[in-house]
Design a protein around this motif. Sequence first.
Motif, PDB file in Angstrom:
ATOM      1  N   ARG A  89      34.633  59.380  -9.285  1.00 27.11           N
ATOM      2  CA  ARG A  89      35.792  59.682 -10.132  1.00 27.11           C
ATOM      3  C   ARG A  89      35.534  60.852 -11.082  1.00 27.11           C
ATOM      4  O   ARG A  89      36.415  61.689 -11.287  1.00 27.11           O
ATOM      5  CB  ARG A  89      36.218  58.448 -10.905  1.00 27.11           C
ATOM      6  CG  ARG A  89      36.867  57.401 -10.035  1.00 27.11           C
ATOM      7  CD  ARG A  89      37.505  56.293 -10.872  1.00 27.11           C
ATOM      8  NE  ARG A  89      37.972  55.232 -10.029  1.00 27.11           N
ATOM      9  CZ  ARG A  89      39.116  55.256  -9.337  1.00 27.11           C
ATOM     10  NH1 ARG A  89      39.893  56.316  -9.396  1.00 27.11           N
ATOM     11  NH2 ARG A  89      39.475  54.225  -8.593  1.00 27.11           N
ATOM     12  N   LYS A  90      34.354  60.897 -11.668  1.00 20.89           N
ATOM     13  CA  LYS A  90      34.069  61.966 -12.622  1.00 20.89           C
ATOM     14  C   LYS A  90      34.059  63.315 -11.924  1.00 20.89           C
ATOM     15  O   LYS A  90      34.609  64.291 -12.435  1.00 20.89           O
ATOM     16  CB  LYS A  90      32.744  61.713 -13.342  1.00 20.89           C
ATOM     17  CG  LYS A  90      32.501  62.692 -14.479  1.00 20.89           C
ATOM     18  CD  LYS A  90      33.719  62.770 -15.384  1.00 20.89           C
ATOM     19  CE  LYS A  90      33.397  62.803 -16.824  1.00 20.89           C
ATOM     20  NZ  LYS A  90      34.594  62.957 -17.660  1.00 20.89           N
ATOM     21  N   GLN A  91      33.441  63.381 -10.740  1.00 26.75           N
ATOM     22  CA  GLN A  91      33.445  64.658 -10.030  1.00 26.75           C
ATOM     23  C   GLN A  91      34.863  65.093  -9.674  1.00 26.75           C
ATOM     24  O   GLN A  91      35.207  66.271  -9.812  1.00 26.75           O
ATOM     25  CB  GLN A  91      32.586  64.571  -8.765  1.00 26.75           C
ATOM     26  CG  GLN A  91      31.107  64.588  -9.067  1.00 26.75           C
ATOM     27  CD  GLN A  91      30.315  64.783  -7.809  1.00 26.75           C
ATOM     28  OE1 GLN A  91      30.315  65.871  -7.252  1.00 26.75           O
ATOM     29  NE2 GLN A  91      29.652  63.726  -7.362  1.00 26.75           N
ATOM     30  N   LEU A  92      35.678  64.151  -9.240  1.00 28.41           N
ATOM     31  CA  LEU A  92      37.048  64.499  -8.873  1.00 28.41           C
ATOM     32  C   LEU A  92      37.868  64.860 -10.108  1.00 28.41           C
ATOM     33  O   LEU A  92      38.751  65.725 -10.040  1.00 28.41           O
ATOM     34  CB  LEU A  92      37.688  63.364  -8.078  1.00 28.41           C
ATOM     35  CG  LEU A  92      37.005  63.101  -6.728  1.00 28.41           C
ATOM     36  CD1 LEU A  92      37.652  61.919  -6.032  1.00 28.41           C
ATOM     37  CD2 LEU A  92      37.004  64.337  -5.852  1.00 28.41           C
ATOM     38  N   ALA A 155      34.883  66.469   0.535  1.00 26.64           N
ATOM     39  CA  ALA A 155      36.139  66.471   1.293  1.00 26.64           C
ATOM     40  C   ALA A 155      37.329  66.242   0.364  1.00 26.64           C
ATOM     41  O   ALA A 155      38.367  66.896   0.501  1.00 26.64           O
ATOM     42  CB  ALA A 155      36.096  65.402   2.384  1.00 26.64           C
ATOM     43  N   ALA A 156      37.190  65.331  -0.581  1.00 24.95           N
ATOM     44  CA  ALA A 156      38.270  65.067  -1.542  1.00 24.95           C
ATOM     45  C   ALA A 156      38.507  66.293  -2.423  1.00 24.95           C
ATOM     46  O   ALA A 156      39.659  66.651  -2.713  1.00 24.95           O
ATOM     47  CB  ALA A 156      37.942  63.845  -2.388  1.00 24.95           C
ATOM     48  N   VAL A 157      37.433  66.957  -2.827  1.00 24.67           N
ATOM     49  CA  VAL A 157      37.562  68.176  -3.634  1.00 24.67           C
ATOM     50  C   VAL A 157      38.321  69.241  -2.856  1.00 24.67           C
ATOM     51  O   VAL A 157      39.236  69.879  -3.390  1.00 24.67           O
ATOM     52  CB  VAL A 157      36.174  68.693  -4.084  1.00 24.67           C
ATOM     53  CG1 VAL A 157      36.257  70.123  -4.607  1.00 24.67           C
ATOM     54  CG2 VAL A 157      35.583  67.770  -5.136  1.00 24.67           C
ATOM     55  N   PRO A 168      46.751  63.885  -6.863  1.00 27.08           N
ATOM     56  CA  PRO A 168      45.314  63.778  -7.121  1.00 27.08           C
ATOM     57  C   PRO A 168      44.820  62.339  -7.269  1.00 27.08           C
ATOM     58  O   PRO A 168      43.745  61.991  -6.765  1.00 27.08           O
ATOM     59  CB  PRO A 168      45.121  64.576  -8.403  1.00 27.08           C
ATOM     60  CG  PRO A 168      46.214  65.600  -8.360  1.00 27.08           C
ATOM     61  CD  PRO A 168      47.380  64.887  -7.734  1.00 27.08           C
ATOM     62  N   ALA A 169      45.599  61.498  -7.915  1.00 26.20           N
ATOM     63  CA  ALA A 169      45.182  60.099  -8.091  1.00 26.20           C
ATOM     64  C   ALA A 169      45.082  59.374  -6.746  1.00 26.20           C
ATOM     65  O   ALA A 169      44.199  58.535  -6.553  1.00 26.20           O
ATOM     66  CB  ALA A 169      46.156  59.366  -9.013  1.00 26.20           C
ATOM     67  N   VAL A 170      45.957  59.705  -5.815  1.00 22.65           N
ATOM     68  CA  VAL A 170      45.926  59.091  -4.484  1.00 22.65           C
ATOM     69  C   VAL A 170      44.673  59.537  -3.736  1.00 22.65           C
ATOM     70  O   VAL A 170      44.004  58.735  -3.083  1.00 22.65           O
ATOM     71  CB  VAL A 170      47.210  59.439  -3.690  1.00 22.65           C
ATOM     72  CG1 VAL A 170      47.108  58.994  -2.240  1.00 22.65           C
ATOM     73  CG2 VAL A 170      48.433  58.828  -4.365  1.00 22.65           C
ATOM     74  N   ILE A 171      44.347  60.809  -3.858  1.00 25.16           N
ATOM     75  CA  ILE A 171      43.136  61.321  -3.209  1.00 25.16           C
ATOM     76  C   ILE A 171      41.903  60.648  -3.800  1.00 25.16           C
ATOM     77  O   ILE A 171      41.003  60.220  -3.066  1.00 25.16           O
ATOM     78  CB  ILE A 171      43.057  62.855  -3.340  1.00 25.16           C
ATOM     79  CG1 ILE A 171      44.206  63.497  -2.558  1.00 25.16           C
ATOM     80  CG2 ILE A 171      41.697  63.380  -2.869  1.00 25.16           C
ATOM     81  CD1 ILE A 171      44.397  64.979  -2.799  1.00 25.16           C
ATOM     82  N   ALA A 172      41.859  60.529  -5.122  1.00 29.35           N
ATOM     83  CA  ALA A 172      40.715  59.877  -5.774  1.00 29.35           C
ATOM     84  C   ALA A 172      40.598  58.424  -5.336  1.00 29.35           C
ATOM     85  O   ALA A 172      39.498  57.952  -5.020  1.00 29.35           O
ATOM     86  CB  ALA A 172      40.844  59.971  -7.294  1.00 29.35           C
TER      87      ALA A 172
END
Length: 185
Positions: A89-92, A155-157, A168-172
């Motif tokens: 979560r912190k990285q995202l 990949a999420a980044v 963004p919240a859905v991706i996280a």
Amino acid sequence: MAEHRSMQRAALLDAARSLLSEGGTEALTFPALAERTGLARSSVYEYFRSRAAVVEELCAVDFPVWAAEVAAAMEQAATPEGKIEAYLRKQLELVGDRRHRAVVAISASELDAGAREKIRAAHGGLVAMIVEALEALGHGEARLAAMLVQGVVDAAVRRLELGAAEEPAVIAEAAVAMVLRGVRG
């Protein structure tokens, strides 16, 4: 005099962050750095010999700050799963930060071997943060698992950086679920 040079160097690095986050590696040029800082182009060369040198300095300055933020988030968690979730979560969360956008732009650029090695080493330090948590969960290949977890983060980044259709919240949430629960959803 030393204080003035230090301030000029910091201004150049800040300008480099902005240029990289706004326009990617193509935007990071010495004329652009000179224009952003009000220095003569020849003065920029007094601080940095090349774009790769600017990149190396950004990594040396920004990666530790980024890693410290991730480590602080992980320290707040009480369980191995919580630490891994905090790591993700912190990285995202940091994706929107100029330092992060600059690092992403940097990693896509044509760098010399020394600069690429410094980036690899910094990423290795980040990945090492979750090895202990993965070992606590019983992973026999904790280092490999940590690299795979970072692959999910990366990949999420990329998805976030592309401005994907998902929020963004859905991706996280999807990244956290993938790592903590696997493909079972």
